[in-house]
Scaffold this active site. Structure first.
Site, PDB file in Angstrom:
ATOM      1  N   GLU A  89      -6.260  -9.768  16.333  1.00 38.99           N
ATOM      2  CA  GLU A  89      -4.913 -10.164  15.898  1.00 38.99           C
ATOM      3  C   GLU A  89      -3.896  -9.418  16.755  1.00 38.99           C
ATOM      4  O   GLU A  89      -4.144  -8.284  17.169  1.00 38.99           O
ATOM      5  CB  GLU A  89      -4.631  -9.809  14.424  1.00 38.99           C
ATOM      6  CG  GLU A  89      -5.337 -10.672  13.426  1.00 38.99           C
ATOM      7  CD  GLU A  89      -4.932 -10.385  11.984  1.00 38.99           C
ATOM      8  OE1 GLU A  89      -3.768  -9.973  11.752  1.00 38.99           O
ATOM      9  OE2 GLU A  89      -5.786 -10.584  11.105  1.00 38.99           O
ATOM     10  N   GLU A 107      -9.213  -5.630   8.216  1.00 42.89           N
ATOM     11  CA  GLU A 107      -8.261  -4.539   7.966  1.00 42.89           C
ATOM     12  C   GLU A 107      -8.561  -3.766   6.672  1.00 42.89           C
ATOM     13  O   GLU A 107      -7.809  -3.844   5.690  1.00 42.89           O
ATOM     14  CB  GLU A 107      -6.822  -5.077   7.955  1.00 42.89           C
ATOM     15  CG  GLU A 107      -6.398  -5.630   9.292  1.00 42.89           C
ATOM     16  CD  GLU A 107      -4.877  -5.831   9.419  1.00 42.89           C
ATOM     17  OE1 GLU A 107      -4.151  -5.610   8.438  1.00 42.89           O
ATOM     18  OE2 GLU A 107      -4.433  -6.183  10.531  1.00 42.89           O
TER      19      GLU A 107
HETATM   20  C1  NOJ Z   1      -2.682  -8.579   9.499  1.00 42.12           C
HETATM   21  C2  NOJ Z   1      -3.400  -9.426   8.501  1.00 42.12           C
HETATM   22  O1  NOJ Z   1      -4.764  -9.473   8.813  1.00 42.12           O
HETATM   23  C3  NOJ Z   1      -2.830 -10.828   8.386  1.00 42.12           C
HETATM   24  O2  NOJ Z   1      -3.404 -11.422   7.269  1.00 42.12           O
HETATM   25  C4  NOJ Z   1      -1.332 -10.763   8.308  1.00 42.12           C
HETATM   26  O3  NOJ Z   1      -0.773 -12.005   8.075  1.00 42.12           O
HETATM   27  C5  NOJ Z   1      -0.805 -10.156   9.602  1.00 42.12           C
HETATM   28  N1  NOJ Z   1      -1.301  -8.813   9.699  1.00 42.12           N
HETATM   29  C6  NOJ Z   1       0.707 -10.104   9.708  1.00 42.12           C
HETATM   30  O4  NOJ Z   1       1.210  -9.272   8.735  1.00 42.12           O
END
Ligand code: NOJ
Length: 501
Positions: A407, A211
């Protein structure tokens, strides 16, 4: 499927997704059943099943689960410093102990095996591997990941490693201001080389950075406070886009480093939460509007588009004007390194319609009471997972690039009941809806490889500390007891049956 039979509950989601699919491609419901679509891809049978080789997995990240912050030579990262700064993280929580996966990885892997996942996404901690940010490799840190990977493989679980999930060595922040400097690009490349040389015989799937948009937009404000480490205030947008540009260069440099260092065929990707744009009606002109927004909007035109095409989007460049980053000769070639696969972190999306303005589209605002569940930043847009896949093909033209969901998830609002159960039906609702739309992308033949949701277990949720729980396994942080939630049982059924349940 026999069209004359009533639709069972089990079949309903497959059918409804397929029906929506037919409408999207300009067909009608009848055309779905006769398997005729206008889609350029070969459509597999529409029966609700995922392909036999579809990946089912789960994700975590080093600082969020490992703990052992001061063990075996690990040095502090920017998140150690930030979380130890009063007022930065809810309840003053830190990742010092977290889920203690550093010591409990064997039993956590048993939980994975019991769940039935065959893919585990984790990240490697740069300050564990190279505590000083550059230079000497810490063998004890590397050994941890060797043990982790060996244990995964023993359980027939494929490791997917992310090289950077936000834990920059603090020493590099102090030395040259971290990602504000191009020095970070070289250091990241060297770190990638060290990791792949040591683990590349057993790990084939690599994600460079997690990200980029979050660790730039949430960490570097322009005259405003930011919620994530290192929490820097910059003076101008130009400086900000230069930070993003450096992160993009780090991505491209790591792609080259992984390929050069890997002793076997490697699969190189990035895990990016690029923005998905959902045409609010599936009419040709609204789909066109979604494509335009996908290419041009702030976080895409300046991040995922250059990664996939080697060029900043022209419309995006117009929008940022004089604030565009300074680009040195050769930069775009590095940034646009070919990928073997693309990780899509999908949580939410945006609705778009066509508009009679210079851009040709309008992104529709979310109103305050739009459904968000227990995660205040997360507007629930299940169609975003489908459009995020389709637009890579249709807007960018990367029709053959395999995509996987790296994710997807939400924080649940349930608490453990007196029977010791966590009945997180909100997570099941969320996953089921997103998966249904993901299945549509499979049905239409987009190159969708797998689903690796966030997260295997509750963990340190950045500035929210332990107050938000994204896991399918509940963690009692006082005792480190793990309790699978109802969503774990649901996901187990999904995996066992290879379909949305
Ligand atoms: C994206 C992130 O990569 C992760 O580290 C985070 O915990 C989740 N979103 C939820 O916010």
């Amino acid at each position: 499927m026999d069209e004359n039979k009533p639709i069972s509950r089990r079949n309903f989601f497959g059918v409804s997704a397929a029906a929506t699919a037919a409408l999207a491609v300009g067909g009608n419901i009848q055309s779905v059943f006769s398997k005729e679509t206008a889609c350029p891809y070969k459509a597999p049978p529409i029966n609700g099943q995922f392909p036999d080789d579809f990946w089912w997995g789960a994700a975590t990240a080093a600082y969020q689960v490992e703990g052992a912050a001061n063990e075996d030579g690990r040095a502090p990262s920017i998140w150690d410093t930030f979380s130890h700064t009063p007022g930065k993280v809810v309840n003053g929580d830190t990742g010092d102990i977290s889920c203690d996966q550093y010591h409990r990885y064997e039993s956590d892997i048993k939980l994975m095996a019991e769940l039935g996942i065959k893919h585990y996404r984790f990240s490697i901690s740069w300050p564990r591997i190279i505590p000083q940010g550059r230079g000497k490799v810490n063998d004890k840190g590397m050994d941890y990941y060797k043990r982790l990977v060996d244990t995964l493989l023993k359980h027939d679980i494929t490791p997917h490693a992310t090289l950077y999930h936000w834990d920059l060595p603090q020493v590099l922040q102090d030395k040259y201001k971290g990602w504000e400097s191009r020095e970070a690009v070289k250091d990241f490349g060297d770190y990638a080389t060290a990791v792949v040389k040591n683990l590349g015989d057993k790990v084939g799937h690599w994600m460079t950075l997690n990200e980029i948009s979050t660790f730039t937009y949430n960490c570097y404000g322009v005259n405003q406070r930011t919620a994530h480490a290192p929490g820097i205030n910059l003076n101008s947008k130009k400086e900000f886009y230069q930070v993003v540009h450096n992160a993009l260069l780090a991505h491209g440099t790591a792609c080259q480093a992984i390929r050069a260092a890997s002793p076997r065929k490697s699969f190189v990707s990035v895990a990016e939460n690029y923005e998905s744009y959902v045409p609010v009606f599936e009419t040709p002109e609204t789909i066109e509007a979604a494509k335009k927004a996908f290419m041009r909007e702030e976080k895409n035109g300046g991040i995922i588009i250059p990664i996939l095409t080697g060029k900043y989007d022209e419309g995006w460049l117009q929008d940022v004007g004089a604030n565009a980053p300074t680009i040195l000769s050769g930069d775009m070639n590095i940034i646009g390194q070919p990928l073997d696969e693309l990780g899509f972190n999908c949580y939410m999306g945006n609705y778009v319609r066509a508009a009679d303005n210079a851009k040709g589209y309008e992104v529709l605002p979310f109103f305050p009471k739009y459904p968000r569940g227990n995660t205040n930043w997360l507007s629930i847009v299940p169609e975003s997972i489908y459009w995020g896949v389709r637009l890579v093909s249709e807007a960018v033209g990367a029709t053959k690039l395999p995509i996987f969901i790296s994710e997807n998830g939400c924080a649940d609002g349930s608490v453990m009941n007196s029977n010791g159960e966590v009945l997180d039906i909100d997570r099941i609702m969320y996953y089921r809806n997103y998966l249904t739309h993901l299945h549509r992308s499979v049905t239409e033949g987009y190159p969708m490889k797998g689903y690796i949701p966030w997260s295997l277990m509750d963990n340190f949720e950045w500035q929210q500390g332990y107050s938000q729980r994204f896991g399918m396994v509940h963690v009692d942080y006082a005792t480190q007891k793990r309790t699978p939630k109802l969503s774990y049982q649901w996901y187990k059924e999904v995996i066992k049956n290879n379909r949305v349940m």
